[in-house]
Design an enzyme around this catalytic site. Sequence first.
Site, PDB file in Angstrom:
ATOM      1  N   VAL A   1      22.746 -21.676 -40.650  1.00  0.00           N
ATOM      2  CA  VAL A   1      22.742 -22.257 -39.299  1.00  0.00           C
ATOM      3  C   VAL A   1      21.850 -21.446 -38.349  1.00  0.00           C
ATOM      4  O   VAL A   1      21.102 -22.014 -37.555  1.00  0.00           O
ATOM      5  CB  VAL A   1      24.187 -22.336 -38.739  1.00  0.00           C
ATOM      6  CG1 VAL A   1      24.189 -22.742 -37.277  1.00  0.00           C
ATOM      7  CG2 VAL A   1      25.012 -23.315 -39.543  1.00  0.00           C
ATOM      8  N   ASP A   2      21.919 -20.113 -38.457  1.00  0.00           N
ATOM      9  CA  ASP A   2      21.157 -19.325 -37.470  1.00  0.00           C
ATOM     10  C   ASP A   2      19.724 -19.027 -37.919  1.00  0.00           C
ATOM     11  O   ASP A   2      19.017 -18.296 -37.234  1.00  0.00           O
ATOM     12  CB  ASP A   2      21.922 -18.064 -37.055  1.00  0.00           C
ATOM     13  CG  ASP A   2      21.881 -16.970 -38.089  1.00  0.00           C
ATOM     14  OD1 ASP A   2      21.211 -17.157 -39.119  1.00  0.00           O
ATOM     15  OD2 ASP A   2      22.503 -15.922 -37.871  1.00  0.00           O
ATOM     16  N   ALA A   3      19.281 -19.620 -39.032  1.00  0.00           N
ATOM     17  CA  ALA A   3      17.910 -19.365 -39.496  1.00  0.00           C
ATOM     18  C   ALA A   3      16.886 -19.909 -38.500  1.00  0.00           C
ATOM     19  O   ALA A   3      15.949 -19.192 -38.126  1.00  0.00           O
ATOM     20  CB  ALA A   3      17.703 -19.997 -40.868  1.00  0.00           C
TER      21      ALA A   3
END
Lengths: 137, 78
Positions: free
Chosen positions: B57-59
């Site tokens: 998700v935080d990529a």
Amino acid sequence: MGKTGSRQFKGRTASKNRKLIQRTFVVQILLTFLIGVGLYLTNGLVDAYSAWLGGLIYLLPSLYQAKQVFTEDDSKSVRQILGNIYKSEIWKMALTMVLFGVVFSTVKPIEPFPIFGVFILMQMVAWLAPLFSTRGR
Amino acid sequence: MEAALLYIAGALVMGLGATGAAIGIGILGGKFLEGGARQPELIPMLRTQFFIVMGLVDAIPMIGVGIGMYIMFVVAAG
């Protein structure tokens, strides 16, 4: 499942999980090193250290986060574990921002494509983490 | 003027990316709480899954942060 059985199950799962994360980090470190060496041989030193810096900017905050998340005691409540994961995520983002800022303001000359290329590649390797699982072996 | 616009662009890249990640990780955390409350013995496994999916998700916001920093420190400054 009894209390002892549940504790043993938790212990086994925690150990497997740590191995999975360790394997992912080893693959990422090796990949960063090899890409840097490959770029050094083909494009020169600037591309090589840009690639290594890209890998380092990904790896340092991620290692910090993994340490925070996986060294935590399993007996804590879900809410405490979640709070700790959120805290580590905030620190990871802050560290990434600081590292990018420091690299872009101090390291000159720098090539953006190797930095972002390796940084994005590291993210993609993290997506493949379940493939490094030892389950079933 | 051009530099100001570049700073605004960098801030937008980072801010909008972070908004998406905040929503995604919020939903993920809610599901983790539910799962952990239902089956506490699965917490170690859920935590690993949480860690992996959180990386997914935080990529994009992380990449956005990098590009935003590049716009601010290299493109706007240079």
